[in-house]
Design a protein around this motif. Structure first.
Motif, PDB file in Angstrom:
ATOM      1  N   GLU A 172       0.787  -1.218  -0.222  1.00 12.78           N
ATOM      2  CA  GLU A 172       0.055  -0.184  -0.104  1.00 12.78           C
ATOM      3  C   GLU A 172       0.829   1.396   0.106  1.00 12.78           C
ATOM      4  OE1 GLU A 172      -3.472   2.304   2.797  1.00 12.78           O
ATOM      5  OE2 GLU A 172      -2.685   0.119   3.314  1.00 12.78           O
TER       6      GLU A 172
ATOM      7  N   GLN B 153       1.066   4.049  -2.900  1.00 13.00           N
ATOM      8  CA  GLN B 153       0.724   5.465  -2.499  1.00 13.00           C
ATOM      9  C   GLN B 153       1.952   6.436  -3.112  1.00 13.00           C
ATOM     10  OE1 GLN B 153      -1.998   6.603  -1.091  1.00 13.00           O
ATOM     11  NE2 GLN B 153      -1.428   8.613  -0.839  1.00 13.00           N
TER      12      GLN B 153
ATOM     13  N   ASN C 126       1.069   7.605  10.544  1.00 16.09           N
ATOM     14  CA  ASN C 126      -0.281   7.525   9.568  1.00 16.09           C
ATOM     15  C   ASN C 126      -1.051   8.746  10.243  1.00 16.09           C
ATOM     16  OD1 ASN C 126       0.767   5.686   7.899  1.00 16.09           O
ATOM     17  ND2 ASN C 126      -0.091   4.012   9.115  1.00 16.09           N
TER      18      ASN C 126
ATOM     19  N   SER D 115     -10.545   6.782   5.549  1.00 19.95           N
ATOM     20  CA  SER D 115      -9.178   6.706   4.633  1.00 19.95           C
ATOM     21  C   SER D 115      -8.048   6.750   5.824  1.00 19.95           C
ATOM     22  CB  SER D 115      -9.039   7.735   3.867  1.00 19.95           C
ATOM     23  OG  SER D 115      -7.902   7.661   2.982  1.00 19.95           O
ATOM     24  N   THR D 116      -7.014   5.938   5.462  1.00 24.41           N
ATOM     25  CA  THR D 116      -5.732   6.139   6.130  1.00 24.41           C
ATOM     26  C   THR D 116      -4.761   6.797   5.296  1.00 24.41           C
ATOM     27  OG1 THR D 116      -5.911   4.042   7.313  1.00 24.41           O
ATOM     28  CG2 THR D 116      -4.003   4.850   7.340  1.00 24.41           C
ATOM     29  N   LEU D 117      -3.966   8.134   5.866  1.00 25.82           N
ATOM     30  CA  LEU D 117      -3.121   8.638   4.982  1.00 25.82           C
ATOM     31  C   LEU D 117      -1.786   8.420   5.355  1.00 25.82           C
ATOM     32  CD1 LEU D 117      -5.815  10.162   5.161  1.00 25.82           C
ATOM     33  CD2 LEU D 117      -4.875  12.314   5.249  1.00 25.82           C
TER      34      LEU D 117
ATOM     35  N   TRP E  22      -3.420  16.665   1.529  1.00 27.49           N
ATOM     36  CA  TRP E  22      -4.074  15.693   1.195  1.00 27.49           C
ATOM     37  C   TRP E  22      -5.595  16.130   0.512  1.00 27.49           C
ATOM     38  CZ3 TRP E  22      -1.601  10.722   1.985  1.00 27.49           C
ATOM     39  CH2 TRP E  22      -0.348  11.065   2.767  1.00 27.49           C
TER      40      TRP E  22
ATOM     41  N   GLY F 212      -9.300  14.771  -0.942  1.00 32.70           N
ATOM     42  CA  GLY F 212     -10.403  13.747  -0.897  1.00 32.70           C
ATOM     43  C   GLY F 212     -10.711  13.427  -2.317  1.00 32.70           C
ATOM     44  N   SER F 213     -11.148  12.098  -2.626  1.00 29.39           N
ATOM     45  CA  SER F 213     -11.420  11.699  -3.927  1.00 29.39           C
ATOM     46  C   SER F 213     -12.762  11.027  -3.746  1.00 29.39           C
ATOM     47  CB  SER F 213     -10.410  10.371  -4.388  1.00 29.39           C
ATOM     48  OG  SER F 213     -10.658   9.454  -3.519  1.00 29.39           O
TER      49      SER F 213
ATOM     50  N   ASP G  57     -11.267   8.136  -0.551  1.00 27.78           N
ATOM     51  CA  ASP G  57      -9.664   8.087  -0.001  1.00 27.78           C
ATOM     52  C   ASP G  57      -9.104   9.463  -0.302  1.00 27.78           C
ATOM     53  OD1 ASP G  57      -9.778   5.485   0.605  1.00 27.78           O
ATOM     54  OD2 ASP G  57      -9.105   4.788  -1.343  1.00 27.78           O
TER      55      ASP G  57
ATOM     56  N   ASP H 156      -5.703  11.408  -1.273  1.00 29.66           N
ATOM     57  CA  ASP H 156      -4.170  11.290  -2.053  1.00 29.66           C
ATOM     58  C   ASP H 156      -3.591  12.680  -1.660  1.00 29.66           C
ATOM     59  OD1 ASP H 156      -5.248   9.094  -3.327  1.00 29.66           O
ATOM     60  OD2 ASP H 156      -6.377  10.269  -4.766  1.00 29.66           O
TER      61      ASP H 156
END
Length: 526
Positions: A127, A131, A247, A260-262, A293, A295-296, A300, A302
């Motif tokens: 992951e 990323q 994280n 979501s986990t960033l 970051w 949001g999508s 999630d 990005d």
């Protein structure tokens, strides 16, 4: 004559040609097939070496033991003893077999756990790799867009690597248009504050007194536990947590699910803030970077920008009320003012006074023209954002100022440090009240006013909620929550909308929520 093997009278007697000894036929044949030699002399022997002996029918004499009742009892006793010895041997063998089976099962369980952990680490590594692959082209594209926008406005964009004569990066500064935007925001918010009333939906004191733990949510890794910072997006009831596991996690409180986990920072995440109505999240880290970051559609987040303007740990992130700008504060003794959309650092302010120390906390005043910062030396400093000048300094704390919070009324400032919490009157620039709830070895790690300015929460070895009063009146403690994490270190406390719940982070990996069960829509403790 008796058999040389059994000592009994043979039923089918045979004689060895070589030794002349008498044997029972079935016994000597079995011995020859097993060993191939004479049982008495040890000489090689085959089936052909034995000769059968013809004799009349032999009647075996009755054994002496069976000739009388005492003899028979003795024989039965011998057989019983043999049976008991045999049973004991079998029990010992069963016990040994059970021990071997238990050991084998334990080894199997341990192997399964190791395999599961390795699979989890493998998935996390995949992951992180995916990323990183996504972030590289995104950051390049975002920088190109910033440069193109600057050039299209007829202005030359200042590159990050452009240095001045003193070896420092050249910043374009906060322009007059931005200052006008900040001033207009300040005027609008000040007018709203004059007409502000405490909402009728605010949780009353008697409800706060009955708050209890509602949920426990394990959001971060067990190998590096600890929630170092939190933020709550009231409109969507989302909670963002910054973890020591490098994280940040966005958590939906209403559904109890991780949104979501960033992942991307290489060291602990020290601060996290929502921006632009939750479309963006800003994180600061001990790896000296700040990440923005976005949001999508899938939920999630990005990474859009990786900002590397600081030379030491980034300790705090605070977002301006316009949702167009944010400030970061670092242990390198500077704070940076950024444009949120482009990730461009407009100015980097360094404290050149004699009391200059690294920054450990920061927060915007609700009106947006004042910035408060806490330092590692125990000072709290007030900055005019328009001129980037230090207009006030509060001292008196022992140890680093770990947290700073402005009241919604705009008059009060709360600061936390090793020696507890101090309250400051911004109109007179004086300290008017102190809270020292813990011993000298227990710092207060968090202090926070609720959005209405009616309650003040602080966290150290427990969580305490105070009712906000005025300068002269007493601020009463209405509720104390124990530290249910067992770590003795409460690191972050936040009020939910209308103070209907209190979110707590500590040095374990769990996010805890306190409130009334009926206010939680039937959520059960996990």
């Amino acid at each position: 004559m008796n058999c040389s093997l059994s000592g009994e009278v043979p039923e089918e007697p045979v004689i060895s040609k070589s030794s002349g000894l008498l044997f029972e036929k079935r016994l000597i044949e079995r011995h020859i097939s097993d060993f191939g030699k004479c049982p008495v002399t040890g000489e090689p022997m085959t089936i052909d070496d034995i000769v059968p002996v013809k004799s009349g029918k032999i009647v075996k004499p009755r054994p002496m033991q069976t000739a009388s009742i005492p003899g028979m009892l003795g024989m039965f006793q011998i057989e019983w003893d043999g049976l008991m010895l045999s049973n004991f041997a079998l029990e010992q063998q069963l016990h040994t077999a059970r021990q071997e089976l238990s050991h084998a099962l334990y080894q199997h369980d341990a192997a399964c756990r190791v395999i599961a952990r390795l699979k989890t680490e493998r998935d996390e590594a995949r992951e992180l790799l995916a990323q990183a692959e996504r972030q590289i082209p995104m950051s390049i594209a975002a920088q190109d867009a910033v440069n193109a926008a600057a050039l299209s406005n007829g202005k030359r964009a200042i590159e990050d690597d452009e240095m001045g004569p003193d070896g420092k990066r050249i910043r374009q500064g906060i322009s007059n248009s931005i200052i006008s935007e900040l001033t207009d925001c300040n005027s609008a918010l000040s007018q709203q504050r004059k007409r502000r009333q405490i909402p009728a939906t605010l949780a009353p004191i008697d409800a706060v007194e009955r708050y209890t733990q509602l949920t426990v949510n394990p959001l971060h890794k067990t190998n590096k536990p600890g929630i170092l910072s939190m933020d709550i997006l009231y409109s969507k009831d989302l909670i963002a947590t910054a973890g020591a596991d490098s994280n940040a996690v966005v958590f939906d409180r209403s559904s109890g699910q991780v949104v979501s986990t960033l992942s991307g920072h290489s060291k602990k995440v020290t601060s996290v803030k929502f921006a632009a109505e939750g479309e963006l999240v800003v994180t600061g880290s001990a790896d000296k970077t700040v990440r923005v970051w976005r949001g999508s559609e899938g939920g999630d987040f990005d990474c859009r920008h990786i900002l590397k303007d600081h030379t030491a740990e980034v300790q705090a992130v605070t977002v301006h009320a316009t949702n167009n700008y944010f400030v970061t504060a670092s242990l390198d003794n500077t704070w940076c003012f950024y444009e949120l959309s482009s990730g461009l650092c407009l100015t980097q302010v360094e404290d050149t006074s004699e009391s200059a120390e690294g920054y450990t906390s920061a927060a915007f005043h609700p009106d947006g023209l004042i910035l408060g910062t806490g330092t590692s030396g125990g000072f709290s400093k007030i900055w005019d954002v328009k001129s980037q000048s230090n207009v006030a300094r509060f001292d008196g704390h022992i140890g680093a100022v770990t947290a700073i919070s402005f009241s919604e009324n705009g008059y009060f400032l709360a600061t936390a440090a090793q020696d507890g919490v101090k309250l400051w009157d911004l109109r007179r620039l004086k300290n008017f009240r102190n809270f020292a709830p813990y011993d000298e070895n227990t710092p207060t790690q968090s202090v926070e006013f609720d959005h209405s300015g009616s309650y003040l929460a602080l966290g150290g070895s427990d969580i305490r909620i105070y009712q906000v009063a005025n300068v002269k009146s007493e601020w009463n403690c209405v509720k104390t929550f124990p530290d249910l994490s067992g770590t003795g270190k409460i690191t972050s406390v936040k009020f939910g909308p209308d103070a209907k719940y209190v979110a707590v982070g500590s040095m374990d990996r769990n996010l805890r929520v306190f409130g009334l069960p009926e206010e939680n829509d039937g959520q059960s403790e996990t």
